[in-house]
Structures are given as C-alpha cells and as structure tokens.
Scaffold this motif. Structure first.
Motif, PDB file in Angstrom:
ATOM      1  N   ALA A  25       0.791  -1.141  -0.047  1.00 51.18           N
ATOM      2  CA  ALA A  25       0.048  -0.074  -0.027  1.00 51.18           C
ATOM      3  C   ALA A  25       0.900   1.242   0.082  1.00 51.18           C
ATOM      4  N   LEU A  26       1.891   0.947   0.709  1.00 59.26           N
ATOM      5  CA  LEU A  26       2.864   2.351   0.623  1.00 59.26           C
ATOM      6  C   LEU A  26       3.621   2.670  -0.419  1.00 59.26           C
ATOM      7  N   ALA A  27       4.107   1.487  -1.059  1.00 62.04           N
ATOM      8  CA  ALA A  27       4.678   1.452  -2.380  1.00 62.04           C
ATOM      9  C   ALA A  27       3.660   2.157  -3.338  1.00 62.04           C
ATOM     10  N   CYS A  28       2.426   1.951  -3.248  1.00 58.45           N
ATOM     11  CA  CYS A  28       1.409   2.275  -4.265  1.00 58.45           C
ATOM     12  C   CYS A  28       1.525   3.760  -4.155  1.00 58.45           C
ATOM     13  N   LEU A  29       1.243   4.260  -3.005  1.00 64.75           N
ATOM     14  CA  LEU A  29       1.199   5.759  -2.584  1.00 64.75           C
ATOM     15  C   LEU A  29       2.619   6.513  -2.997  1.00 64.75           C
ATOM     16  N   HIS A  34      -3.104   4.857  -7.272  1.00 62.95           N
ATOM     17  CA  HIS A  34      -4.570   4.402  -6.290  1.00 62.95           C
ATOM     18  C   HIS A  34      -4.332   3.230  -5.933  1.00 62.95           C
ATOM     19  N   LEU A  35      -5.102   2.688  -4.962  1.00 60.04           N
ATOM     20  CA  LEU A  35      -5.163   1.560  -4.408  1.00 60.04           C
ATOM     21  C   LEU A  35      -6.667   1.020  -4.124  1.00 60.04           C
ATOM     22  N   LEU A  36      -6.705  -0.212  -4.510  1.00 58.07           N
ATOM     23  CA  LEU A  36      -7.963  -1.058  -4.556  1.00 58.07           C
ATOM     24  C   LEU A  36      -7.707  -2.001  -3.217  1.00 58.07           C
ATOM     25  N   ALA A 118     -12.003  11.537 -11.832  1.00 62.55           N
ATOM     26  CA  ALA A 118     -10.986  12.485 -10.886  1.00 62.55           C
ATOM     27  C   ALA A 118      -9.577  11.867 -10.537  1.00 62.55           C
ATOM     28  N   MET A 119      -9.753  10.295 -10.386  1.00 63.31           N
ATOM     29  CA  MET A 119      -8.538   9.703 -10.143  1.00 63.31           C
ATOM     30  C   MET A 119      -7.526   9.956 -11.149  1.00 63.31           C
ATOM     31  N   PHE A 137      -2.479  13.254  -3.779  1.00 62.80           N
ATOM     32  CA  PHE A 137      -3.948  12.732  -4.150  1.00 62.80           C
ATOM     33  C   PHE A 137      -3.990  11.468  -4.148  1.00 62.80           C
ATOM     34  N   PHE A 138      -4.733  10.744  -3.517  1.00 60.39           N
ATOM     35  CA  PHE A 138      -4.719   9.235  -3.052  1.00 60.39           C
ATOM     36  C   PHE A 138      -6.117   8.799  -2.799  1.00 60.39           C
TER      37      PHE A 138
END
Lengths: 306, 666
Positions: A25-29, A34-36, A118-119, A137-138
């Motif tokens: 999740a952090l890597a994604c950020l 964006h994370l699902l 928006a994403m 923006f996350f």
C-alpha cells in the motif's frame, strides 16, 4: 530509521500481521498510484486506510458508496447563496489528500465513474470550472468480492486505473490472538501521530521517479509482459499501462528498501498487487490460480530472469 | 461464422497474413502436380485459392458448409469418373489436392492453419511419387522452407513481421535439423523396396522397350532423350559398334508383330570363355519390366536375377525403381552351336500367306547358294549384299506399310528404320531356310567423360537379328548396319540425314558448350542417383561393414540410431548451454559461473529466482557461503541493475566479482 519505515511500523501496530500488504500500500502511494483493497467485510480495510492517512499526516475523507450515491455527493455541488447573489461551490469529499471510497462496487457505474475520472486526471470539472485536487492525492477504494449480492463490478478499464489491488485476508492465528487481546482499534487510530509531512511524501514520490531501472531489468519486465500476451493462460495480455504501472511500483518498492536501483525481486514483490486485477486466467489456469498471489506466482515461475 | 460452434479462446481466428501465407504455401506445393492433374481440377483448385485470399482480404464470411459439401461431392465424383477409381497414386493425389484446397475455405482459426500446414508437408511427399530428381528435391525443399515459415507465422500471430523474419527463422530451423536428417538417412533401417507399397498405377507411362515389335515401336522411342541406363566399366569401354545391349529376343512373327516368350529360366548357363570378359556396373532406370540389359552376351548373372535360354537377364521382380547391378559380358562368344534344337525350329516358322515376293526371293537365294560349304553363312552374306543393292534407305519417318509389310518395305517403299530392316531380314532368312530371330535392345551410348560412364538413352533403342550358323551358333547380324554403317559407329544422330525431325534437346545439341553442360548435369544427376537414391539395405550394410560394424544389421542400426540421436541431442544441448554461458554481458557471465558453482554445492538457482532471493537462500542453506554470496550478489546487482552513470568504478567491481567467484571452491 527512515520516516517511511516509521510509518510502516506504526501502521503494522494497528493492522496486525499484514506487513506485506502495508508495504504494498505504501509503495502504491509512493508510486503516485491509487489502491484498491478487495476483501470480505471486517478484515480491516477501512482501518488500514485510516491508519495510512493519519501516519502520513494527510487529511482524510471517507465516502460510503451506496446504490443511491450521486456524482455530486462525491465531487461537490454549487449552491446558490442568496446573500451574495451567486452560486458557491461546496467541495465534495473528494477534495482531500486521502479519499477512502468505501465499498465502491455498491454504487452505480455513474457514481463510480465520477470518482475514477477524478483519479485519473487529478482534477474535477464542475459547472464548467476545472478545480485541481490536492497534492498528494490518493484514493483507497475498498470493494467486496463481486460475487456478493448488490454489487456493480468495476469494468476492466476502470480496474486498470488502480495501480494496485491488494487482498488483506484473515489474520494469522497469532496476529488474531494479539488483535483479540489488544485495545480497541478506534482508540489506537485516534492516538496515531503523523510520522511525516505531506511535503516529505511528495519528495519521496519524486525520489521514486529517480530510482534507476537498468536495461537488464527492462528486459525482465518486457519478458513478463510479452509472456502474458503470448500465453494461452490469460484471456488477454497486460496493457502498456500495466507495464508502466509495474515499473513504477517496482521503483517505489526499491525505494522502500532504500535502494537506488530496481532489482528483479522488486518486480516480483509488486507483481501480485499490479497484475492481480489486470489478468484473468483462462480455463484450466483459472482453477490453479484463484488469488492475485497465485496468478503472480504462476507468472513469475513461467518467465526466466534474463 | 454463426453456423460454426464457437472455438475456445486458445485458438484465435487466423489473420489475413497467415491465410495468405498458407494459401501461397499450398499453391507452391501443389504446383508440380498441375501438369499431372485433370485441367478442370487445376482450375478449380486455383479458383478456391483465389477465393480464400479474397475472403481474407474482404473479411467476408466463409462459404456455408452445405456448399463445401456439394463441391466435395461433385468434384469427388468427377475425379472418380476421370480415373475410374478413388485409390492409387493419381486419383489419390487428385483427391488430396481437392481436399486441401477446400480445407483452405474451412481455415478459420490458427489451429486449422496448423492442420493445413501439416497436410501441406504430406502433399510435399506425394511429389516424390512422380520424380525424385535433384530439381524436384530442391524445389520441395524450398516448399518445406516456406511451409515452415508459414507455421512460424502462425505461432506469432500478434507480432507482425516482414517476409524476412519468418523465412530466416525457418531456414535456421531447417539447417538445425540437417544433422539429424543425415543421421536418420544413413542409419534408419532401410526396408527392402519402398516403406509402403507404391500404388499400382505409379509406373504408368514409363518409357522403355516393350516385349513385342511392330513397325513403329522403336521408332517411337528414338525421340525420347530419357536415360535407359548408365554403365560404368571396370576397364576400357568397348568400341561403339560392339555395344549391343541385349534386350528381349523375339522369335515369333504373325505377319505384323514380332513377339517372344520368356521360356525357361536358368541360374547358370554354360559359357565357354574366350578372351577377357568385360566387367561393368549398370544403373538401370525403372521401366516396369523384368529384363535387365547387358552387353552381348552376359557370362555371369547378378544376384536376384536369372537368365533365359536366349541369354536375356531377368530380374526376379519388375524393375520399378532404379536398380544397380554388376555383370560380366563375353564379347567373343558362341551360343547355341551344339546342334539343332527347338529354338532353331521356332526360328524358321513364318505365317502362311504373307510376303509372297520375299518368300520367293528366299527360295531363290536358297537355290543359288545351296551348295556352298556353309550354306547359312553364304545365304546371310548374299542377303546382306541384296539389302545394299536394293538401295534401302534409313529414315526416322518411314512410310506406312501394307498387309505384306516386308514385301512392301523391300520392293516398294524402301525406306525404313531398324525394325523394318531386322524384320525384313529375318523373314528373308527364314524364307531361305536359315534360322533367324529378331533381338531388341540398345546400341551404343554416349560416353560422359566427366563421370567416366556411358549413358544409354531411349533414343539408342535398336533392333537387330541373330542368324544360326553351323559351328558358330547364333551369330549377330545387323542388317541396319550393312545399309547405314554410321548407325553403329556414330549413333543415331550420325545415321540420319541432315534436317531429320529429331528433337533438339540439350543432349543432341550441336553446340559444344550446351552439350558439355548437359553432360555435366547428367554426371551430377548420376551421382545423386548412385549415392542418395540408391542407398538401400545393401549399401547401408556395406557402409556399416566398412565402419567395422557387423552382425545383426537391424539391432546394430537401432543401437547406432539411438546412440547418434543421443549424441546429436547432447551436442545441441551443450551448444545451447555454453551459448548461454558465453553471454555478452561479462557480469552476467560471471554470475552464471557463481550459480553453476552453487548448483554443484547443491543449491541450484531457479530461472525465475532473483539474485537477492538466491543469496538469502544460499545464506540459510549453506551459512559458510553466506558472506561470499552476499558480496558477489551485491557486486552483481550493482553491475547489472545500478546503471552505468551510478556506478563509477564499474571495471573495478567486475574484477572484484570475478575474483570472488574464482575464490569459491569449485
């Protein structure tokens, strides 16, 4: 200890036994994606989103997606102000650094697409006026497995906008015991101290762009992608956007490991998150590879590192 | 498409490109058959090919199944009517071509394409039913090359490539298969005769001497440039006028046609030796009859053959494929000199009521020379002299003869070919009471200095006679020769007048350069025949024997074949492995060495295992290597993944990496 490690540690203290998912999740950020999070209710999806936002010192809004949610509920609405004789824009919950879109697949496609656009654009256009969304923006979206009743599954094109999809899964026996014995999670969340400033996160994101990707590594990424396109195991291969996502996520992962270059292990580590929702195995392969992890493991095993 | 069940996603629809490639491949393979198939089928197949390409271009729907079935039924019936059967070589090939061109119109998915390509390979083989010459082999090799390229294309439907890519890959693949092909060719157990029976109609239309002679039979042959046999002599080649290749002997005459019967067969026939025999090896082209040609008179009999009472060599089976045999001939001979026998009585019979003038002439000769010491010889000489006086003319285009063919020839037309001469001479001899018979065969041959062998063609076909004389037995008399001596000395071309309608092929070309070219080509073709096409069980055994292998041939072969296959595979595997080792990237090569050493120590790196993971695994499994593995992996990763600009002491690192690896125990 670097600040990002502190974040990991702090979140791990709340979501027990999910080190790998928290790092993903952090890597994604860090990779500006964006994370699902897809899982059954009650495994801590929302708590994870909360903990991440709080630890990173980002402001946070939650949107509960329901079947009667309208785009305006997400984006905001212009309301006529009689005192000042003009329309005033009331920003919706999307105007925050971390947006938790809870149970995104319970909303209608119309509401879903408002969020997803928006994403992609990092901006929203309302009443002919374009407004930029905050930076960073996350979006963390959660969804229930699509076989549950009352869901509108996201189409592949929308799924592709999430850099990663992770599955939390049930905690292990030890973690579960610690969870049962420990404090209320809500209270823990409230006590979270931010470990870093938004500016630091932005710097980290920029730094991740600088992580070196060598030709040898690109060979590997290409080998993985072209395998999915040629193999009969998948309904369709990975798109170029998926390839970009893979490289981006691997960079971020390398940065979390405090490296200035990407190694094949980084690619393999982020692979479950990146390809899990982008590849659907065919026939026989579907049975062998039910989860993202299985799909990734199968893909890793069938491509040699050049 | 709606009518076909949906194919699973694993066999995607065939692309335009692939459809065109396959169609072209099919057209190439089927092209040599075009001349042998009924014209309507060629047109139909061509139209179907064009239709397929049109459909692929316009992306229209494939024809409905009922239409295809209707075409199959109609054309199948037409093929049956044409050949009167659906089996055998010609009808089989026709059916195959028809089915394959229709299959094109059913080729929707990549899987269908693969099937088409494989049937294409099979169609390649059918071409060898007709000819196995070098040009055919080369052409079909090109076809195989193209089909393989089409198959490669099928495998890479998503990657558009030019013409060159697949063709190059295909060429490389074919080249790689050459060692295996050679091994299998040399060592695969040879079966006596073809692996499967050739269809019975496979030998229709082969040219060669027949078992009877009537005016025109040999004449027909002389226009053919086709090779009848090739002969290599152990010693000097005899003079051209002694090169009488003995064929069927024809003692029976019904007024029009000369026939013979084979009679008893012998494995050994008494032959008094006079002078040195001539030893030579003949490679005979298939002519679908049993006889084998040898120079007058064969004195030893080749294996799997026998000899008739008329000194004709007979193979045990019809010569349906090229055959090689070694014989010896006695050029000075006396046969049948031991008194009267059945053969002489048979050689006196004449059909009653034919050729009255000749009969009268014969009687006259008998009266005139009846008192000579050797009556038969005197009459023969007188008859030959008579032939010369009659001013008989040797021509390739003799006029038609009436019922009394010999009378007509001797007294009216006076123009004839060797069969007219021999026929007339024998009839005259018999009328004079001298036993005589017709012998057919070939005369002469062309010496090919390049291969040091003699080429005998169908155009060398000839008919001569044998006359029985007291004490000397059957003596060869060539009446053609007495009229046109050039025939025996210089071959056919020398004997016929200028401007005669002899086909001017390369071989008969007067241009010395072209002629030499033709001889060179024949010598190459002969080499191909001798080494490749006639490689049979015996040559295989001989080869193995020379290599020092003996005993049970089949078992030896099987062992050799397995051994050679293992060896070839091992060599290829070794090449593949060392090729991987000798990577262009020195860091990778060094790291590969490290992995090999670790593999020997019991920890093999998986193909998909990253270097860091591997180092961690090494550290847990063999702690004594932990620090070395860590160092090496760090260096390797920095060299390979860190990027040039970030790694300033690259060369130093590489040296260190190599040193570390060297330091590891092997």
């Amino acid at each position: 200890m670097t600040k990002i490690e502190q974040v990991t540690q702090q979140v791990s203290g709340i979501i027990l036994g999910k080190q790998q998912q928290i790092r993903l999740a952090l890597a994604c950020l860090v990779a500006r994606g964006h994370l699902l999070i897809e899982d059954v209710p009650g495994v801590g999806k929302t708590t994870l989103a909360h903990a991440l936002a709080a630890s990173l010192g980002l402001n946070f809004h939650r949107i509960q997606f329901t079947s009667d949610l309208l785009p305006a509920d997400v984006l905001g609405v212009a309301v006529y102000n009689g005192d000042r004789s003009k329309f005033e824009f009331h920003p919706g919950p999307i105007f925050s650094q971390v947006v938790l879109a809870d149970e995104i697949n319970r909303a209608t496609p119309k509401a879903q697409s408002a969020l997803l656009e928006a994403m992609e654009e990092h901006q929203v256009t309302i009443e002919g006026e374009t407004r930029r969304l905050p930076d960073p923006f996350f979006v963390i979206a959660t969804q229930n497995p699509s076989h549950q009743i009352g869901t509108f599954p996201l189409p592949e094109s929308q799924l592709d906008r999430f850099l990663m999809r992770i599955e939390l899964g049930y905690p292990g026996p030890e973690a579960e015991r610690a969870l049962l014995r420990g404090e209320n999670r809500r209270d823990l969340l409230e006590r979270i101290q931010p470990c870093m400033q938004p500016a630091e996160l932005l710097a980290l994101q920029r730094e991740s762009q600088q992580v070196h990707v060598s030709d040898a590594l690109l060979d590997y990424v290409q080998a993985l992608i072209s395998h999915t396109r040629r193999s009969a195991d998948y309904v369709s291969g990975l798109s170029p956007r998926a390839g970009l996502a893979l490289a981006q996520a691997a960079r971020a992962w390398a940065l979390l490991d405090a490296r200035k270059h990407v190694v094949p292990e980084d690619v393999q580590a982020v692979l479950p998150g990146v390809v899990g929702h982008r590849l659907s195995p065919t026939g026989v392969a579907r049975e062998a590879a039910a989860t993202s992890k299985d799909i990734a493991a199968r893909l890793i095993a069938s491509v040699a590192i050049p | 498409m709606a009518k076909t069940p949906a194919k699973p996603a694993t066999t995607p629809a065939i692309s335009l490109r692939n459809a065109v490639w396959l169609t072209v491949a099919f057209a190439l393979v089927a092209a040599p058959h075009a001349a042998r198939l009924p014209p309507w089928l060629v047109v139909l197949a061509g139209a179907l090919c064009l239709w397929r390409v049109y459909l692929a271009r316009t992306r229209l729907e494939m024809p409905a199944r009922w239409l295809l079935i209707a075409i199959v039924a109609a054309s199948g019936a037409a093929i049956f009517l044409h050949y009167r059967t659906l089996f055998g070589r010609d009808a089989g090939v026709a059916l195959l071509v028809l089915m394959l061109s229709l299959k094109l119109l059913e080729t929707r998915t990549q899987r269908d394409g693969m099937i088409l390509a494989f049937i294409g390979y099979f169609l390649v083989i059918t071409n060898f039913f007709y000819t196995q010459s070098i040009p055919t082999a080369l052409y079909l090799l090109a076809c195989v090359w193209f089909i393989t390229a089409a198959m490669i294309n099928l495998q890479h439907a998503d990657e558009p490539k030019g013409l060159r890519g697949p063709l190059l890959t295909s060429a490389v693949m074919l080249a790689q298969s050459v060692p295996l092909m050679v091994v299998f060719f040399v060592l695969f157990p040879r079966v006596q005769g073809p692996l499967w029976g050739m269809p019975s109609d496979a030998f229709a239309g082969v040219t060669g001497l027949s078992d009877n002679m009537r005016p025109g039979t040999i004449n027909k042959l002389v226009f053919s440039d086709e090779v009848a046999l090739r002969a290599e002599f152990a010693g000097k080649i005899p003079l051209p006028n002694r090169l009488y290749w003995r064929g069927p002997v024809l003692p029976d005459f019904d007024g029009q046609t000369w026939t013979g019967s084979l009679g008893g067969l012998y494995n050994n026939i008494g032959m008094p030796r006079r002078g040195d025999p001539v030893r030579y090896t003949v490679t005979i082209e298939p002519h679908n009859r049993r006889w084998l040609f040898a120079l007058d008179i064969p004195s030893i009999i080749p294996p799997r053959a026998a000899i008739t009472g008329e000194y004709l060599l007979l193979s045990n089976t019809p010569v349906t494929s090229r055959m090689r045999y070694t014989v010896e001939s006695q050029l000075e001979y006396a046969i049948g000199s031991d008194g009267a026998n059945v053969m002489q009585r048979r050689a006196l019979r004449l059909p009653p009521g034919y050729n009255r003038r000749t009969l009268a002439l014969g009687r006259e000769l008998r009266e005139r020379h009846g008192g000579a010491p050797d009556v038969n010889e005197a009459i023969t000489n007188a008859a030959l002299a008579l032939f010369r006086e009659q001013k008989l003319e040797y021509t390739l285009e003799p006029p038609l003869l009436g019922r009394d063919s010999v009378d007509d020839f001797l007294f009216n037309t006076r123009q004839g070919f060797c069969e007219h001469f021999s026929s007339a001479f024998v009839v005259l001899m018999r009328a004079a009471g001298v036993p005589a018979r017709v012998v057919t065969g070939y005369l002469g041959g062309e010496y090919n200095p390049l291969g040091n062998y003699l080429i005998v063609r169908q155009s060398d076909a000839h008919a001569w006679t044998e006359v029985w004389m007291e004490k000397r037995g059957w003596v060869r008399v060539d009446p053609t020769n007495s009229v046109s001596p050039a025939r025996a000395d210089g071959g056919l071309a020398a004997a016929i007048p200028e401007g005669a309608a002899l086909q001017r092929g390369l071989f008969t070309s007067k241009n010395p350069l072209l002629h030499r070219l033709a001889l060179t080509w024949d010598s190459v073709a002969n080499g191909w025949n001798q080494t490749v096409l006639s490689y049979n069980l015996e040559s295989q055994r001989a080869l193995l024997y020379r290599a020092g292998l003996d005993g049970d041939a089949l078992r030896t072969l099987a062992a050799l074949l397995i051994g050679a296959t293992v060896l070839v595979t091992a060599i290829l595997a070794l090449i593949a492995l060392t090729h991987r080792k000798r990577s262009r990237e020195p860091a990778l090569a060094a790291y590969q060495q490290f992995c090999d050493k670790m593999a020997k120590a019991g920890i093999a790196r998986g193909d998909a295992e990253g270097p860091l993971d591997f180092a961690a695994r090494v550290a847990t499994a063999r702690p004594e290597f932990a620090s070395a593995a860590h160092e090496i992996t760090q260096l390797y990763v920095s060299l390979r993944y860190q990027g040039e600009q970030n790694n300033i002491n690259k060369n130093n690192n590489l040296k260190q990496l190599q040193q570390h690896i060297q330091a590891l125990p092997a």
